[in-house]
Design a protein around this motif. Structure first.
Motif, PDB file in Angstrom:
ATOM      1  N   ILE A  15       7.930  22.720  49.214  1.00 56.40           N
ATOM      2  CA  ILE A  15       7.815  24.074  48.257  1.00 56.40           C
ATOM      3  C   ILE A  15       7.008  24.207  47.015  1.00 56.40           C
ATOM      4  N   GLY A  16       6.433  22.851  46.647  1.00 57.73           N
ATOM      5  CA  GLY A  16       4.986  23.059  45.776  1.00 57.73           C
ATOM      6  C   GLY A  16       3.682  23.871  46.141  1.00 57.73           C
ATOM      7  N   ARG A  17       3.567  23.515  47.444  1.00 57.25           N
ATOM      8  CA  ARG A  17       2.458  24.889  48.055  1.00 57.25           C
ATOM      9  C   ARG A  17       2.806  25.827  47.767  1.00 57.25           C
ATOM     10  N   ASN A  18       3.684  26.154  48.140  1.00 62.68           N
ATOM     11  CA  ASN A  18       4.708  27.696  48.684  1.00 62.68           C
ATOM     12  C   ASN A  18       4.904  27.742  46.487  1.00 62.68           C
ATOM     13  N   LEU A  19       5.028  27.339  45.821  1.00 58.11           N
ATOM     14  CA  LEU A  19       4.932  27.948  44.952  1.00 58.11           C
ATOM     15  C   LEU A  19       3.606  27.992  43.908  1.00 58.11           C
ATOM     16  N   VAL A  20       2.275  27.665  44.289  1.00 58.06           N
ATOM     17  CA  VAL A  20       1.213  27.506  44.100  1.00 58.06           C
ATOM     18  C   VAL A  20       1.164  29.479  44.882  1.00 58.06           C
ATOM     19  N   LYS A  21       1.106  29.326  46.121  1.00 58.26           N
ATOM     20  CA  LYS A  21       1.277  30.349  46.508  1.00 58.26           C
ATOM     21  C   LYS A  21       2.009  31.921  46.359  1.00 58.26           C
ATOM     22  N   ASP A  22       2.835  31.585  45.937  1.00 60.07           N
ATOM     23  CA  ASP A  22       3.286  32.449  45.244  1.00 60.07           C
ATOM     24  C   ASP A  22       2.875  33.052  43.758  1.00 60.07           C
ATOM     25  N   PHE A  23       2.636  31.926  43.292  1.00 57.56           N
ATOM     26  CA  PHE A  23       1.947  32.482  41.635  1.00 57.56           C
ATOM     27  C   PHE A  23       0.740  32.580  41.527  1.00 57.56           C
ATOM     28  N   ILE A  24      -0.316  32.650  42.557  1.00 54.39           N
ATOM     29  CA  ILE A  24      -1.574  33.428  43.326  1.00 54.39           C
ATOM     30  C   ILE A  24      -0.684  35.611  43.022  1.00 54.39           C
TER      31      ILE A  24
END
Length: 651
Positions: free
Chosen positions: A329-338
């Motif tokens: 979830i954490g890594r995916n959140l950052v990718k999606d925010f980018i």
């Protein structure tokens, strides 16, 4: 891109009105509901011509001026005012908009409640969230924003049970069957704060006149495409239709995946995009700092989940946690925010111009070096930052320290719990690197805090450091940064960020009573000048340490600093002379070392005594620079309603 991001925050539902589930609320539970998911003309003409000439000349001048500035072109393209405020002290070029979109309790203590910047474990310091929550009659005291959201919902539930009728105010019904439910009211109270806290046009204009070019905006991970203003609408007959609590929870909150029954208030994207467009208009470059993540990445009220213990690293760091198939979830959140920021380049170009940078995580695992299961701090609790699996740690260490055996002048990254944070941040850097943002002139600001390390993993220094000039952790951080980024990246879009406050520790702090609460007494001019002069050299020490590891040319920031001399405001120096010295000495030293500073925070009108040392807006008023203090229209927490005082029936 948008769909992926929404899937982790709040879904964007496009159903017709008859499918939305809107109804008069009938849920009386405090828990979240289950989701479905002429001369005058001549004169005027002359004025217009003169104005056009002035503007054209000024614009030409602006375009010809060359700046030594690595940042994006936002300021150069959108600077609209050449007026500056005179007789300014040395000021940083950046400020934080703290506790706007990521709440911290001590910003809301009211006139008499200021004690500790970091509230102790057993304290509940925040007493309000104006304009709708002012004191105990309008809502609870609270620790963190998830605690606040749940507390507000509980308050409104209890209120509805106790008051089924009564007076009206401003034409709003006090009939609980003709209003939002408790979760709708709670979301509305938080949105009322967010949408009224800043006057974008006035405050951003003032910032530019002060010479402030950058704003760091702490945000939470939970966002929504929906506008909270749409929770109440009119039907065909002109009657009011209230969104059900089920739909409110679905559209305006995010359930924490690592804590049971914990919900985060979602940030409306349209509010942030409006802010970014205003930044572009006024020449302000905004850094969107993901300040909190699900589960909490650190312990304390700033985590977003306090008083609950941090679970991000123990429950959500996949695959580094247990190599299973759960979503990361954490890594995916950052990718999606980018991905969302990338999408603004096409969908909202002016908002995209307002974005300067992204920061993927604030102070990752802050205090993990102390709260590590060892005596004397929290020895009865397991660490919230577990080690990497042994094979993964060894593989990552080999990658970080490759080729260093023949380069003894360079520091090697040691083994320890901190590798989990380093690995996560490495992946965030790589996600940004692989996006279009570097080629579009945007930056990545990567923050790590020295409290990540226990002292026994750090390299030993030849002499015991003093005046807060400990370089051991800086060397390790520099070694990791060298292995994670290239020299070209470090000179262009990758900015390393290390926060620094003098308010903690015994080497640089000052107190009204002097030693031992502080190293100097606020009234002792000689000792104060000595300590602050030495401690302000931190910025150059910071640059030297990082350059020793990474080479010259890297970009450095300290995105949080203040004039606070002590973490306990009752002990700290609050005289204007000391506060000005704190401000000017740090800014001048950082400018000489080419370290970019961001003041924490620009404003905190409900912070009471904290404002002198922590609100730049209020300090500049005390210094005679700004005409008005940092204060608000509403009281916060210190008001006892007398008998017969009207209530806000609109709630």
């Amino acid at each position: 891109i948008m769909a992926a991001y929404q899937s982790i925050s709040v879904d964007n539902h496009q159903e017709d009105d008859h499918e939305t589930g809107r109804s008069h609320p009938n849920n009386n539970g405090a828990s979240p509901p289950t989701l479905p998911q002429n001369q005058r003309l001549f004169s005027a003409s002359c004025l217009v011509v003169v104005a056009l000439v002035v503007i054209t000349c000024d614009w030409t001048r602006l375009r010809l001026v060359s700046r030594k500035n690595h940042s994006s072109s936002v300021v150069e393209e959108y600077e609209t005012s050449t007026e500056t405020i005179k007789n300014l002290p040395s000021l940083p070029t950046g400020v934080n908009f703290g506790s706007w979109l990521s709440l911290e309790d001590w910003f809301f203590v009211g006139t008499n409640g200021a004690v500790e910047v970091a509230s102790p474990d057993d304290a509940v310091a925040a007493t309000c969230l104006p304009p709708l929550h002012l004191d105990g009659s309008t809502g609870p005291r609270w620790n963190s924003e998830t605690d606040l959201l749940a507390g507000l919902a509980g308050h409104y539930k209890q209120e509805s049970m106790e008051d089924e009728g009564g007076a009206t105010l401003g034409g709003y019904p006090n009939d609980k069957a003709q209003s939002l439910g408790e979760w709708g009211k709670a979301v509305r109270a938080i949105h009322a704060f967010r949408s009224s806290y800043f006057d974008f046009e006035t405050e951003l204009k003032t910032m530019r006149e002060l010479g402030i070019k950058y704003a760091r905006v702490p945000v939470s991970w939970c966002w929504t495409d929906h506008d909270p203003a749409q929770m109440v609408e009119k039907d065909e007959d002109g009657g009011l239709v209230y969104m059900s609590d089920e739909e409110v929870v679905e559209k305006y909150t995010c359930k924490d995946p690592f804590h049971d029954d914990v919900y985060w208030p979602a940030i409306p994207r349209n509010l942030v995009q409006r802010f970014l467009r205003a930044c572009a208009k006024h020449g302000i470059g905004a850094t969107l700092d993901i300040h909190t993540l699900p589960g909490g990445t650190s312990i304390g009220t700033f985590s977003g989940v306090w008083p609950r213990y941090a679970r991000f690293w123990t429950h959500g760091d996949v695959p580094a946690l247990d190599n299973n198939s759960r979503p990361d979830i954490g890594r995916n959140l950052v990718k999606d925010f980018i991905g969302w920021v990338e999408s603004l380049a096409v969908e909202d170009p002016l908002a995209f111009k307002g974005v300067r940078a992204i920061s993927p995580m604030n102070e990752p695992a802050h205090l993990a070096g102390l709260y590590n299961g060892k005596v004397p701090i929290l020895s009865d609790r397991e660490t919230f930052l577990p080690r990497l699996p042994a094979d993964m740690a060894q593989e990552y260490l080999s990658e970080l320290n490759e080729g260093l055996d023949s380069l003894p002048q360079l520091t090697q990254v040691p083994d320890g719990h901190h590798l989990r944070v380093f690995l996560w941040l490495r992946d965030a850097v790589d996600a940004f690197r692989q996006s279009s943002l570097p080629s579009l002139g945007k930056e990545l600001h990567v923050n790590v805090h020295e409290s990540l390390f226990p002292s026994d993993v750090l390299p030993k220094e030849e002499e015991k450091p003093d005046y807060g000039l400990d370089t051991a952790s800086m060397k390790v951080l520099g070694a990791w940064w060298r292995a994670t980024t290239s020299a070209e990246e470090r000179s262009e879009w990758a900015v390393f960020d290390l926060h620094h406050y003098m308010a903690w520790g015994d080497q640089c702090s000052g107190a009204v009573e002097g030693f031992p609460a502080g190293r100097y007494a606020c009234s002792d001019e000689v000792a104060k000048a000595e300590v602050l002069g030495r401690c302000s050299t931190w910025a150059q020490v910071y640059r030297n340490a990082l350059e020793d590891e990474c080479g010259a040319g890297l970009r450095l920031a300290s995105a949080e600093f203040s004039a606070g001399t002590h973490h306990s405001i009752r002990h700290g120096c609050n005289d204007v002379d000391t506060l000005e010295t704190m401000l000017v000495s740090q800014v001048d030293a950082a400018r000489g070392a080419d370290v970019e500073l961001f003041w924490w925070s620009y404003k905190m009108p409900y912070g009471g005594a904290f404002r002198n040392a922590w609100s730049l807006k209020h300090l500049l008023y005390l210094l005679g620079v700004l005409p008005k203090p940092d204060e608000a229209l509403f009281h916060c927490g210190d008001h006892v309603p007398p008998l017969g005082e009207p209530r806000d029936g609109s709630l």
